[in-house]
Design an enzyme around this catalytic site. Structure first.
Site, PDB file in Angstrom:
ATOM      1  CG  HIS A   1      56.521  35.291  27.270  1.00 17.53           C
ATOM      2  ND1 HIS A   1      57.866  35.446  27.511  1.00 17.53           N
ATOM      3  CD2 HIS A   1      55.888  35.825  28.356  1.00 17.53           C
ATOM      4  CE1 HIS A   1      58.040  36.038  28.690  1.00 17.53           C
ATOM      5  NE2 HIS A   1      56.854  36.280  29.224  1.00 17.53           N
ATOM      6  CD  GLU A   2      52.148  36.291  29.118  1.00 17.43           C
ATOM      7  OE1 GLU A   2      51.940  35.793  30.245  1.00 17.43           O
ATOM      8  OE2 GLU A   2      52.900  37.269  28.939  1.00 17.43           O
TER       9      GLU A   2
ATOM     10  CG  HIS B   1      56.993  28.274  36.276  1.00 15.41           C
ATOM     11  ND1 HIS B   1      57.638  29.465  36.543  1.00 15.41           N
ATOM     12  CD2 HIS B   1      57.548  27.365  37.117  1.00 15.41           C
ATOM     13  CE1 HIS B   1      58.535  29.269  37.491  1.00 15.41           C
ATOM     14  NE2 HIS B   1      58.502  28.004  37.862  1.00 15.41           N
TER      15      HIS B   1
ATOM     16  CG  HIS C   1      54.515  33.415  32.612  1.00 16.03           C
ATOM     17  ND1 HIS C   1      55.569  33.475  33.495  1.00 16.03           N
ATOM     18  CD2 HIS C   1      54.607  34.542  31.847  1.00 16.03           C
ATOM     19  CE1 HIS C   1      56.275  34.577  33.271  1.00 16.03           C
ATOM     20  NE2 HIS C   1      55.709  35.234  32.284  1.00 16.03           N
TER      21      HIS C   1
END
Length: 677
Positions: A465-466, A472, A469
């Protein structure tokens, strides 16, 4: 003494020179940076006294603002990462001092009437400017930002707004520091290894090592994670120890933060009223993809009943397995593991040997990024991160061109706040000629020297998940800093990171990293199948736990101006009961006293709903990856080009529609969460 923040870093990708940065550098750099930017803004607005300003153009106003504040940006980004991941008493004192000053600095710019007049003039004639779409969207964002900051208020209202913003900045910093202290003070100290029965041997050894690191030789210390239900609750055999651990977790902030919470809620409501909104939630959502509080409330309240029904079915199964009439909160995770083992023959402790951290990083997260986006990661041991545990990796594209730097800091320590997050310490921008430098912080318990770090499946998911980020930020391809990477609507920012979670159990990726850390044997295929089946059991718990936190956030921030919310614990209890989400056996994911997402700085205040709002887009996108008939690489290029690369340079939902070919559909989320029927 030379201050490393006062000029661009000479290191690759302008990586901050962490080896040279000392605590005494931060304050002078903040002060120099604020002074420099105010001078730049005065020159833009024409209030510098150097003569009549040129008529406003996009270049001499908006682009000039984007170029301003270079020193302040460097020190702010580095300081934000450092105080979260490796703080000290000196840094905490500086944080308390500088937070209200930074708020005042922002207000000095956002409430500058001469500057706003130039921005407003450009906005009114935007059709005649013939800007490219990215520049036009930037002008829209600047205009919205100044209006929402109070630029159209009268002088008295602007003065009051400045007071509110400065006080809120101080209160948020105090809240965060109280949570930091309370979390460390509440660590569970145990006298013997027998009390840790049920934990894997390496976890027991890590607890002993943690005791030594904290000056408690001979003791076993379980430090707390940021959320309510601690991961050890799933394994500890002793119910008394489980109750002590949960009580320690739930009690954080109860003594130190209630007054801060009430004051922040009152001030946020007053600020919203000044700006013409009914409450803080209405103010926040008006600038998000949701668009209205009615849209958010409809989604959230519509999920409550099926989520609670699902959770009650799970509770009945747990009670039956435990042989009790009603399952207790401290026992829920423990008996969930028992039910998973009985129904699906899945034991979390059996999975850990296949989930070794280094393999999850290199053969999992990095490998997936290579397969999907063509990226490669090379460790740069010659470059120094913000802490000895942090590791720096250079990222290159498929054609060998540079992308940026990724810094991984995966282990917990006393100087790091709880939870997991991503920071950007250098923003990608074609205007400034910079490539991104991003950081991932997790809180995995560090094993004794020479031992492997073996993860739970939840920790693997969090890592992916991180890393979503991080991607992104890394894959941003925009001109302007304000639009770089994750600088998108708050209820959209979790979407790309949630999409990246799918690669954790994608067969090609899972097979590449889920190998026994001793034998190298792959995780048995049937274990993977059973794991996926077992994941469905627990969706009721996870959804209720999350919705309770979301609706608690919503309750706090729909308080109208002039209303005292009263006792914090009573408010919390009443709010959960009012929304029909109160289940004593499922503690809210974050109680108010340690709900840092919404009270430590307020980034997620009235915005915690964004996780599930983004999950609608995420679940729909996962279906697209599975069913579009294209290869992973082809699909990845489309997702990168249409979503990740554009950052905040265009409307978020327009970007989604451009990628998906339509608006989002909610059905995939309902199926995933077990909320159909």
């Amino acid at each position: 003494m030379s201050n490393p923040f006062l000029s661009p870093s000479p290191l690759p990708f302008e990586l901050p020179p962490f080896a040279e940065i000392r605590e005494e550098h931060y304050l002078p750099a903040f002060e120099a940076g604020m002074a420099e930017q105010l001078a730049e803004v005065a020159a833009i607005s024409g209030s510098s006294g150097t003569g009549s300003p040129e008529p406003p153009t996009f270049e001499n106003t908006i682009e000039a603002l984007e170029r301003s504040g270079a020193v302040l940006s460097r020190v702010s980004l580095a300081f934000s990462n450092k105080t979260a991941s490796d703080t000290t008493p000196g840094l905490q004192a500086l944080d308390a001092e500088i937070s209200p000053r930074l708020a005042e600095h922002s207000d000095a710019i956002n409430l500058d009437q001469a500057l706003f007049a130039r921005i407003d003039a450009l906005y009114q004639q935007r059709a005649e400017l013939r800007l490219d779409p990215e520049s036009e969207h930037l002008l829209q964002r600047y205009h919205d930002r100044f209006v929402r900051a109070g630029a159209r208020l009268g002088e008295a209202e602007r003065d009051r707004l400045r007071q509110i913003n400065a006080e809120l900045a101080s209160l948020g910093t105090a809240f965060e520091q109280n949570v930091f202290a309370d979390t460390r003070a509440a660590a569970l100290v145990l006298d013997s290894a027998e009390e840790l029965a049920g934990l894997p041997e390496l976890a027991v050894a890590a607890a002993a090592e943690n005791g030594r690191a904290l000056g408690r030789d001979g003791k076993y210390v379980l430090s707390l994670q940021s959320f309510s239900n601690q991961p050890e609750l799933a394994s500890l055999d002793d119910p008394a120890v489980r109750r002590r651990l949960l009580a320690a977790s739930l009690g954080r902030g109860a003594g130190s933060n209630p007054d801060l919470i009430r004051r922040m809620v009152v001030l946020r409501a007053e600020r919203a009223a000044l700006l013409g909104f009914a409450n803080h939630a209405e103010y926040v959502v008006a600038d998000q993809t949701a668009g209205s509080t009615e849209a958010v409330e409809t989604m959230l309240t519509g999920l409550v009943r099926p989520a609670v029904a699902n959770a009650r079915r799970e509770a009945e199964a747990l009670a039956a397995e435990a042989g009790v009439e009603r399952i207790e909160a401290a026992d829920w995770k423990y008996w969930s593991e028992k039910v998973r083992k009985a129904r699906y023959d899945v034991d979390a402790s059996v999975m850990r040997p296949y989930l070794e951290l280094e393999s999850v990083i290199r053969n999992g997260a990095f490998f997936a990024a290579e397969q999907v986006y063509g990226l490669s990661f090379t460790e740069r041991t010659d470059l120094v991160g913000h802490h000895p545990d942090s590791r720096v990796f250079e990222v290159k594209d498929a054609d060998g061109s540079p992308v940026g730097l990724f810094i991984g800091d995966w282990f917990a320590r006393e100087s790091k706040r709880g939870g997991a997050w991503m920071n950007e310490v250098v923003l990608q921008s074609h205007l400034l000629g910079t490539l991104p430098v991003v950081v991932n912080n997790l809180n995995i318990v560090k094993p004794p020297a020479g031992e492997p770090a073996l993860l739970s499946w939840d920790e693997v998911t969090t890592l992916f998940h991180e890393f979503g980020h991080a991607l992104h930020g890394l894959l941003s391809d925009v001109r302007y800093p304000l639009a770089s990477g994750t600088q998108v609507a708050q209820d959209f920012v979790e979407y790309p990171s949630q999409v990246n979670e799918m690669w954790a159990d994608w067969p090609l990726v899972l097979a590449n990293y889920a190998k026994h850390h001793v034998t190298g044997e792959p995780m048995p295929a049937e274990l993977v199948t059973r794991m996926k089946q077992a994941e469905a059991f627990g969706e009721g718990f996870r959804t209720v736990e999350y919705l309770a936190a979301t609706l608690l956030d919503w309750a706090w921030h729909t308080v109208p101006a002039g209303t005292d919310p009263g006792d914090v614990e009573a408010f919390e209890t009443a709010a959960l009961e009012r929304y029909g989400i109160a289940m004593p056996e499922i503690p809210v994911r974050y109680r108010s006293g340690y709900f840092a997402h919404i009270f430590a700085g307020g980034w997620y205040a009235a915005g915690y709903y964004g996780y599930i709002w983004s999950e609608v887009l995420d679940a729909d996108t996962v279906e697209w990856f599975k069913e579009n008939g294209k290869s992973i690489r082809e699909s990845g290029e489309i997702f990168r080009r249409e979503l990740l690369a554009v950052g905040g340079s265009k409307d978020a939902m327009a970007a989604f529609a451009g990628f998906r070919g339509r608006g989002p559909e909610v059905e995939p989320l309902l199926v995933r969460r077990g909320l159909t029927g």
